[in-house]
Scaffold this motif. Sequence first.
Motif, PDB file in Angstrom:
ATOM      1  N   MET A  88     -10.055  -9.320 -11.214  1.00  0.00           N
ATOM      2  CA  MET A  88      -9.060  -8.366 -11.690  1.00  0.00           C
ATOM      3  C   MET A  88      -8.787  -7.394 -10.547  1.00  0.00           C
ATOM      4  O   MET A  88      -9.731  -6.831  -9.980  1.00  0.00           O
ATOM      5  CB  MET A  88      -9.590  -7.614 -12.914  1.00  0.00           C
ATOM      6  CG  MET A  88      -9.927  -8.499 -14.109  1.00  0.00           C
ATOM      7  SD  MET A  88      -8.493  -9.340 -14.794  1.00  0.00           S
ATOM      8  CE  MET A  88      -7.622  -7.981 -15.560  1.00  0.00           C
ATOM      9  N   GLU A  89      -7.528  -7.188 -10.245  1.00  0.00           N
ATOM     10  CA  GLU A  89      -7.218  -6.413  -9.033  1.00  0.00           C
ATOM     11  C   GLU A  89      -6.440  -5.141  -9.340  1.00  0.00           C
ATOM     12  O   GLU A  89      -5.650  -5.093 -10.281  1.00  0.00           O
ATOM     13  CB  GLU A  89      -6.408  -7.298  -8.087  1.00  0.00           C
ATOM     14  CG  GLU A  89      -6.318  -6.759  -6.681  1.00  0.00           C
ATOM     15  CD  GLU A  89      -5.789  -7.820  -5.717  1.00  0.00           C
ATOM     16  OE1 GLU A  89      -6.569  -8.711  -5.323  1.00  0.00           O
ATOM     17  OE2 GLU A  89      -4.591  -7.757  -5.395  1.00  0.00           O
ATOM     18  N   LEU A  90      -6.714  -4.142  -8.518  1.00  0.00           N
ATOM     19  CA  LEU A  90      -6.024  -2.861  -8.670  1.00  0.00           C
ATOM     20  C   LEU A  90      -5.804  -2.316  -7.259  1.00  0.00           C
ATOM     21  O   LEU A  90      -6.713  -2.368  -6.428  1.00  0.00           O
ATOM     22  CB  LEU A  90      -6.946  -1.953  -9.478  1.00  0.00           C
ATOM     23  CG  LEU A  90      -6.561  -0.553  -9.917  1.00  0.00           C
ATOM     24  CD1 LEU A  90      -7.463  -0.162 -11.080  1.00  0.00           C
ATOM     25  CD2 LEU A  90      -6.689   0.460  -8.824  1.00  0.00           C
ATOM     26  N   VAL A  91      -4.607  -1.819  -7.000  1.00  0.00           N
ATOM     27  CA  VAL A  91      -4.357  -1.223  -5.675  1.00  0.00           C
ATOM     28  C   VAL A  91      -4.149   0.269  -5.872  1.00  0.00           C
ATOM     29  O   VAL A  91      -3.374   0.691  -6.728  1.00  0.00           O
ATOM     30  CB  VAL A  91      -3.111  -1.850  -5.003  1.00  0.00           C
ATOM     31  CG1 VAL A  91      -2.882  -1.244  -3.619  1.00  0.00           C
ATOM     32  CG2 VAL A  91      -3.283  -3.366  -4.879  1.00  0.00           C
ATOM     33  N   MET A  92      -4.909   1.055  -5.131  1.00  0.00           N
ATOM     34  CA  MET A  92      -4.802   2.507  -5.283  1.00  0.00           C
ATOM     35  C   MET A  92      -4.733   3.137  -3.900  1.00  0.00           C
ATOM     36  O   MET A  92      -5.656   2.941  -3.095  1.00  0.00           O
ATOM     37  CB  MET A  92      -6.027   3.012  -6.055  1.00  0.00           C
ATOM     38  CG  MET A  92      -5.853   4.371  -6.696  1.00  0.00           C
ATOM     39  SD  MET A  92      -7.250   4.716  -7.813  1.00  0.00           S
ATOM     40  CE  MET A  92      -8.532   5.065  -6.639  1.00  0.00           C
ATOM     41  N   ASP A  93      -3.682   3.853  -3.629  1.00  0.00           N
ATOM     42  CA  ASP A  93      -3.511   4.556  -2.347  1.00  0.00           C
ATOM     43  C   ASP A  93      -3.812   3.656  -1.148  1.00  0.00           C
ATOM     44  O   ASP A  93      -4.515   4.045  -0.212  1.00  0.00           O
ATOM     45  CB  ASP A  93      -4.411   5.801  -2.293  1.00  0.00           C
ATOM     46  CG  ASP A  93      -4.109   6.766  -3.421  1.00  0.00           C
ATOM     47  OD1 ASP A  93      -2.947   6.797  -3.871  1.00  0.00           O
ATOM     48  OD2 ASP A  93      -5.025   7.466  -3.881  1.00  0.00           O
TER      49      ASP A  93
END
Length: 492
Positions: A88-93
């Motif tokens: 599960m992927e999340l891109v933050m800043d």
Amino acid sequence: MEDRNNQAAEPLRIAFVGSECYPFVKTGGLGDVMYALPRALIKQNCDVRVLLPKYSCIPQKYRDQMVYRGSFMMDLCMDGKTFFVGIMELVMDGVTYDFIENEEFFSWGNPYTDLVADIPKYCYFSKAALAVLNYLEWTPNVVHCHDWQAALVPIYLRTHFANTPVGKAKSMLTIHNLRFQGIYGIPHIKYWTGIPGYVFDYPFMKQGKDDANMMKGGLAFANCITTVSQTYAGEIQTEFYGEGLDPHLRYHSVRMRGIVNGIDVELWNSRTDALLAAKYDENDVLEKKKANKLALQEKVGLEQDENKMVIGLISRLTNQKGLDLVNAAFAEMIDENTQVVVLGTGDVYYEDSFRYYESIHKGSVCAYISYNEALAHLIYAGADALLVPSLFEPCGLTQLIAMRYGTIPIVRETGGLKDTVQPYNKYTNEGNGFTFEDYDAGVFLNTVRSAKEVYFEDRESWDEMVKRDMAVDVSWEKSAKDYRDLYLQLSK
Ligand code: ADP
Ligand code: GLC
């Protein structure tokens, strides 16, 4: 010039592997570093992916932002037992976070339970992290592993994954805390890892008669070893601080470097911190600190009085943190003009002793036995001084946050505390805090008394130190460059 060249160059691809990362899950400083260092590395032309377990305690608001990237089955154990790996992927800043999903291993509330459960959990996690990089077809220049939970990664990289794309990567293992090593009987770790037999020999994982030590093996296999301050890098090669691994570390010391931690100066910024009663900078700190102090006193049930000296302690409550000194000196630290606020959780013995002090010094002592980010911010801003009298301290972040918030650290000269807090010198009016060397309650108490003396009798010097501390560079910038240079050297 160097930087301009660097910017033009292809970004270095770095994969971080570790067991916690703010704001998803944090129990201590490792979580802060896993958050802040990748963000600082991006500014040094690095492309960073952070691989983490998808624990069930990760707040829903972050789960909602995750995107499914794929899944596969992975063999793990000696008997070829296979396990599900979800991504599960999340891109933050600008930082990409890949959460590894597996209900069997990560459905507990807390990241850490006990070794019986944790050993299989982190065997699985270490192997899955490399398998995920292959699955995503993202081959890093360096896999940067953190603490024992990721210490098998350098081993897997040179064994199971040696002839796969990720096998081209170099490995770096950072020791955040040598006390925790992941030690268990050889048959158990052999079964769960499926790692070849020779890795369980003495030069690598074997320890004592029948045990395997995951940290020890990782240190032997990693291309580069770092720890979080130069002083700690030296200390852990001695018997006192070596936690049984000092001979092993001396042997591998040519590959070891100490790089001091920083803090994220955007997250920890008194000018913008929404959790404070009053925001401030070095120009109005003296005035605004009083407002924060009054708010803090009200919040934690201390007598509201801006003239009292408030001493804070924000810590995991374990013997690493020098709490035996605090306990022994407690009664004498308190007086009608001095208050103490403790924020922490941990060993019941320390929790209860601080509760006891609160009960007999109502209004002067608060033992806030819990983990509370918001209150931590208010203490950093509202306290006058912060205690960090650790028995050992690889780096320590609370003294850095304190300085940034104009709160004077009182520290023992060990590990990163020694490297980051310059002792106050009343003759030259230099320094950032009060320090002592001997692990002794009397010496500690005298140091607290020296701090009180300056606070109550030489406020001008104290206030100058407050402003001096706020100006200290505690950011990640310099250390991130050091890491980048090491990654570059490794990947050449
Ligand atoms: P360690 O990693 O050994 O626990 P560090 O000083 O490196 O020590 O980092 C501790 C981090 O955890 C800091 O960000 C500190 O503010 C935070 N922290 C520790 N205890 C608490 C608590 N009870 N509530 C909120 N934050 C805490
Ligand atoms: C560990 C150490 C602490 C250090 C932190 C982050 O938990 O105890 O001293 O600051 O890791 O590196």
